[in-house]
Motif scaffolding. Structure first.
Motif, PDB file in Angstrom:
ATOM      1  N   ASP A 294      11.001  18.081 -19.503  1.00 12.53           N
ATOM      2  CA  ASP A 294      12.222  17.857 -18.726  1.00 12.53           C
ATOM      3  C   ASP A 294      12.507  16.347 -18.716  1.00 12.53           C
ATOM      4  OD1 ASP A 294      14.304  17.720 -16.949  1.00 12.53           O
ATOM      5  OD2 ASP A 294      13.382  19.023 -15.444  1.00 12.53           O
ATOM      6  N   LYS A 295      13.127  15.862 -19.774  1.00 13.10           N
ATOM      7  CA  LYS A 295      13.334  14.424 -19.930  1.00 13.10           C
ATOM      8  C   LYS A 295      14.320  13.858 -18.919  1.00 13.10           C
ATOM      9  CE  LYS A 295      12.259  14.525 -24.878  1.00 13.10           C
ATOM     10  NZ  LYS A 295      12.752  14.252 -26.253  1.00 13.10           N
ATOM     11  N   ASP A 296      15.326  14.629 -18.540  1.00 18.49           N
ATOM     12  CA  ASP A 296      16.308  14.146 -17.565  1.00 18.49           C
ATOM     13  C   ASP A 296      15.649  13.860 -16.217  1.00 18.49           C
ATOM     14  OD1 ASP A 296      18.332  14.300 -19.399  1.00 18.49           O
ATOM     15  OD2 ASP A 296      19.031  16.279 -18.759  1.00 18.49           O
ATOM     16  N   GLU A 297      14.788  14.755 -15.796  1.00 18.32           N
ATOM     17  CA  GLU A 297      14.099  14.562 -14.512  1.00 18.32           C
ATOM     18  C   GLU A 297      13.153  13.365 -14.583  1.00 18.32           C
ATOM     19  OE1 GLU A 297      13.357  15.254 -10.528  1.00 18.32           O
ATOM     20  OE2 GLU A 297      14.873  16.173 -11.846  1.00 18.32           O
ATOM     21  N   VAL A 298      12.502  13.199 -15.720  1.00 21.40           N
ATOM     22  CA  VAL A 298      11.628  12.036 -15.897  1.00 21.40           C
ATOM     23  C   VAL A 298      12.442  10.753 -15.800  1.00 21.40           C
ATOM     24  CG1 VAL A 298      10.174  10.783 -17.535  1.00 21.40           C
ATOM     25  CG2 VAL A 298       9.907  13.247 -17.268  1.00 21.40           C
ATOM     26  N   ASP A 299      13.583  10.718 -16.481  1.00 19.42           N
ATOM     27  CA  ASP A 299      14.424   9.512 -16.464  1.00 19.42           C
ATOM     28  C   ASP A 299      14.878   9.179 -15.049  1.00 19.42           C
ATOM     29  OD1 ASP A 299      14.172   9.230 -19.172  1.00 19.42           O
ATOM     30  OD2 ASP A 299      16.092  10.182 -19.657  1.00 19.42           O
ATOM     31  N   GLN A 300      15.239  10.197 -14.271  1.00 18.28           N
ATOM     32  CA  GLN A 300      15.677   9.966 -12.895  1.00 18.28           C
ATOM     33  C   GLN A 300      14.562   9.352 -12.059  1.00 18.28           C
ATOM     34  OE1 GLN A 300      17.470  13.354 -10.975  1.00 18.28           O
ATOM     35  NE2 GLN A 300      18.710  13.870 -12.769  1.00 18.28           N
ATOM     36  N   ARG A 301      13.366   9.859 -12.215  1.00 23.41           N
ATOM     37  CA  ARG A 301      12.242   9.348 -11.435  1.00 23.41           C
ATOM     38  C   ARG A 301      11.850   7.935 -11.871  1.00 23.41           C
ATOM     39  NH1 ARG A 301      10.095  13.320  -8.311  1.00 23.41           N
ATOM     40  NH2 ARG A 301      10.762  15.453  -8.807  1.00 23.41           N
ATOM     41  N   ILE A 302      11.963   7.662 -13.151  1.00 24.77           N
ATOM     42  CA  ILE A 302      11.658   6.318 -13.632  1.00 24.77           C
ATOM     43  C   ILE A 302      12.669   5.315 -13.097  1.00 24.77           C
ATOM     44  CG2 ILE A 302      11.585   4.845 -15.689  1.00 24.77           C
ATOM     45  CD1 ILE A 302       9.097   6.557 -15.235  1.00 24.77           C
ATOM     46  N   ARG A 303      13.933   5.693 -13.078  1.00 25.55           N
ATOM     47  CA  ARG A 303      14.955   4.812 -12.504  1.00 25.55           C
ATOM     48  C   ARG A 303      14.699   4.576 -11.018  1.00 25.55           C
ATOM     49  NH1 ARG A 303      18.510   7.683 -16.049  1.00 25.55           N
ATOM     50  NH2 ARG A 303      19.086   9.120 -14.370  1.00 25.55           N
TER      51      ARG A 303
ATOM     52  N   ALA B 148       2.943  11.209 -10.787  1.00 29.23           N
ATOM     53  CA  ALA B 148       2.346  12.536 -10.905  1.00 29.23           C
ATOM     54  C   ALA B 148       3.424  13.587 -11.153  1.00 29.23           C
ATOM     55  CB  ALA B 148       1.545  12.868  -9.651  1.00 29.23           C
ATOM     56  N   LYS B 149       4.552  13.451 -10.475  1.00 28.60           N
ATOM     57  CA  LYS B 149       5.679  14.367 -10.701  1.00 28.60           C
ATOM     58  C   LYS B 149       6.231  14.198 -12.116  1.00 28.60           C
ATOM     59  CE  LYS B 149       6.071  16.530  -6.752  1.00 28.60           C
ATOM     60  NZ  LYS B 149       5.933  18.000  -6.651  1.00 28.60           N
TER      61      LYS B 149
ATOM     62  N   LEU C 105       0.832  -1.201   0.000  1.00 27.91           N
ATOM     63  CA  LEU C 105       0.000   0.000   0.000  1.00 27.91           C
ATOM     64  C   LEU C 105       0.872   1.259   0.000  1.00 27.91           C
ATOM     65  CD1 LEU C 105      -2.862  -0.980   2.483  1.00 27.91           C
ATOM     66  CD2 LEU C 105      -2.983  -0.798  -0.004  1.00 27.91           C
ATOM     67  N   ASP C 106       1.952   1.238   0.758  1.00 24.91           N
ATOM     68  CA  ASP C 106       2.886   2.369   0.735  1.00 24.91           C
ATOM     69  C   ASP C 106       3.485   2.535  -0.658  1.00 24.91           C
ATOM     70  OD1 ASP C 106       2.455   2.927   3.392  1.00 24.91           O
ATOM     71  OD2 ASP C 106       4.256   1.897   4.110  1.00 24.91           O
ATOM     72  N   ALA C 107       3.793   1.407  -1.298  1.00 27.39           N
ATOM     73  CA  ALA C 107       4.391   1.448  -2.635  1.00 27.39           C
ATOM     74  C   ALA C 107       3.412   2.022  -3.655  1.00 27.39           C
ATOM     75  CB  ALA C 107       4.842   0.052  -3.059  1.00 27.39           C
ATOM     76  N   VAL C 108       2.122   1.739  -3.486  1.00 24.92           N
ATOM     77  CA  VAL C 108       1.114   2.314  -4.389  1.00 24.92           C
ATOM     78  C   VAL C 108       1.161   3.830  -4.305  1.00 24.92           C
ATOM     79  CG1 VAL C 108      -1.356   2.581  -4.838  1.00 24.92           C
ATOM     80  CG2 VAL C 108      -0.430   0.319  -4.333  1.00 24.92           C
ATOM     81  N   GLY C 109       1.155   4.354  -3.075  1.00 27.90           N
ATOM     82  CA  GLY C 109       1.208   5.800  -2.897  1.00 27.90           C
ATOM     83  C   GLY C 109       2.479   6.411  -3.448  1.00 27.90           C
ATOM     84  N   GLN C 110       3.612   5.736  -3.220  1.00 31.39           N
ATOM     85  CA  GLN C 110       4.891   6.247  -3.715  1.00 31.39           C
ATOM     86  C   GLN C 110       4.935   6.248  -5.240  1.00 31.39           C
ATOM     87  OE1 GLN C 110       7.588   3.630  -1.686  1.00 31.39           O
ATOM     88  NE2 GLN C 110       7.180   4.532   0.320  1.00 31.39           N
ATOM     89  N   CYS C 111       4.418   5.188  -5.842  1.00 30.41           N
ATOM     90  CA  CYS C 111       4.396   5.114  -7.306  1.00 30.41           C
ATOM     91  C   CYS C 111       3.529   6.228  -7.892  1.00 30.41           C
ATOM     92  CB  CYS C 111       3.870   3.761  -7.763  1.00 30.41           C
ATOM     93  SG  CYS C 111       5.037   2.386  -7.606  1.00 30.41           S
ATOM     94  N   LEU C 112       2.344   6.426  -7.321  1.00 30.87           N
ATOM     95  CA  LEU C 112       1.441   7.444  -7.844  1.00 30.87           C
ATOM     96  C   LEU C 112       2.026   8.840  -7.669  1.00 30.87           C
ATOM     97  CD1 LEU C 112      -2.045   6.093  -6.677  1.00 30.87           C
ATOM     98  CD2 LEU C 112      -0.989   5.920  -8.938  1.00 30.87           C
ATOM     99  N   ASP C 113       2.662   9.097  -6.525  1.00 27.98           N
ATOM    100  CA  ASP C 113       3.287  10.405  -6.304  1.00 27.98           C
ATOM    101  C   ASP C 113       4.402  10.654  -7.319  1.00 27.98           C
ATOM    102  OD1 ASP C 113       1.611  10.884  -4.193  1.00 27.98           O
ATOM    103  OD2 ASP C 113       3.085  10.433  -2.628  1.00 27.98           O
ATOM    104  N   THR C 114       5.230   9.628  -7.531  1.00 23.76           N
ATOM    105  CA  THR C 114       6.340   9.773  -8.477  1.00 23.76           C
ATOM    106  C   THR C 114       5.836   9.956  -9.898  1.00 23.76           C
ATOM    107  OG1 THR C 114       7.793   8.432  -7.078  1.00 23.76           O
ATOM    108  CG2 THR C 114       8.425   8.667  -9.385  1.00 23.76           C
TER     109      THR C 114
END
Length: 213
Positions: free
Chosen positions: A132-141, A122-123, A111-120
């Motif tokens: 901002d592709k670099d920031e997207v790549d960092q968050r995906i990693r 959304a960002k 459940l914590d992971a669901v919230g973390q995934c959705l927050d990330t």
């Protein structure tokens, strides 16, 4: 069933600190050096939960899901609202029981992971809007390194469903999910008439007349 960052191949939460013989050596001594019989697992799943257990059906076929060969979505469904797995097959039920995959710490962690995934995600949608592709790549990693890789897989699985917006309750995260990940599909399955999987329900025990299923 593993995220590729040394997590347990069964629960996906803890770091893999042990090597599990998926088919125990007391059942198959000749597989002692079989590479595909050596799985990275945490101490709890390997020793405290599974131990030497290796259930089989009436025809002698193994009942535990094999992370190296099986598609977990054919045997389990993860509820993103409860963090609990529901079994779809006898093999799924046996695996849930043996590895205790619905123990409290795992449900809460998912459940914590669901919230973390959705927050990330959304960002990520905000970053996509800014190109901002670099920031997207960092968050995906970052998403790829977190435990409970099964949560992200389930998010991908439901992303293209009409009800996804209602289930997730986060339109920005859904936009990013659809834009950044290819959808996952599972084979059609017949969900048993059980509201939830009860620990140790033994519903995976099959009669001799059922054969290998």
């Amino acid at each position: 069933m593993a995220s590729g960052i040394e997590r347990c191949m069964y629960c996906s939460e803890s770091l893999g600190t042990a090597i599990d013989h998926h088919e125990p050596l007391n059942h198959a001594p000749r597989r002692v050096f079989d590479w595909y019989n050596h799985l990275l697992a945490c101490a709890f799943c390997n020793t405290h939960a599974k131990g030497g257990a290796f259930p089989r059906d009436a025809a002698g076929n193994p009942l535990l899901v094999d992370p190296t060969a099986d598609e977990p979505a054919d045997h389990f469904r993860l509820s993103l609202t409860s963090g609990e797995y529901h079994c779809l097959t006898a093999r799924g039920c046996a695996s849930l029981d043996v590895f205790r995959l619905n123990r409290g710490t795992l449900r809460k962690g998912r459940l914590d992971a669901v919230g973390q995934c959705l927050d990330t995600l959304a960002k990520c949608a905000e970053c996509l809007a800014k190109d901002d592709k670099d920031e997207v790549d960092q968050r995906i990693r970052r998403l790829g390194r977190q435990p409970f890789a099964d949560v992200l897989q389930e998010l991908r699985r439901i992303a293209d469903r009409p009800s996804a917006s209602v289930v997730l309750g986060n339109d920005a995260a859904l936009v990013a999910l659809r834009a950044l990940y290819a959808p996952l599909t599972a084979k059609p399955v017949s969900i048993p008439k059980q509201a939830r999987h009860e620990p140790n329900c033994r519903s995976w025990s099959v009669p001799a007349s059922a054969g290998s299923g």
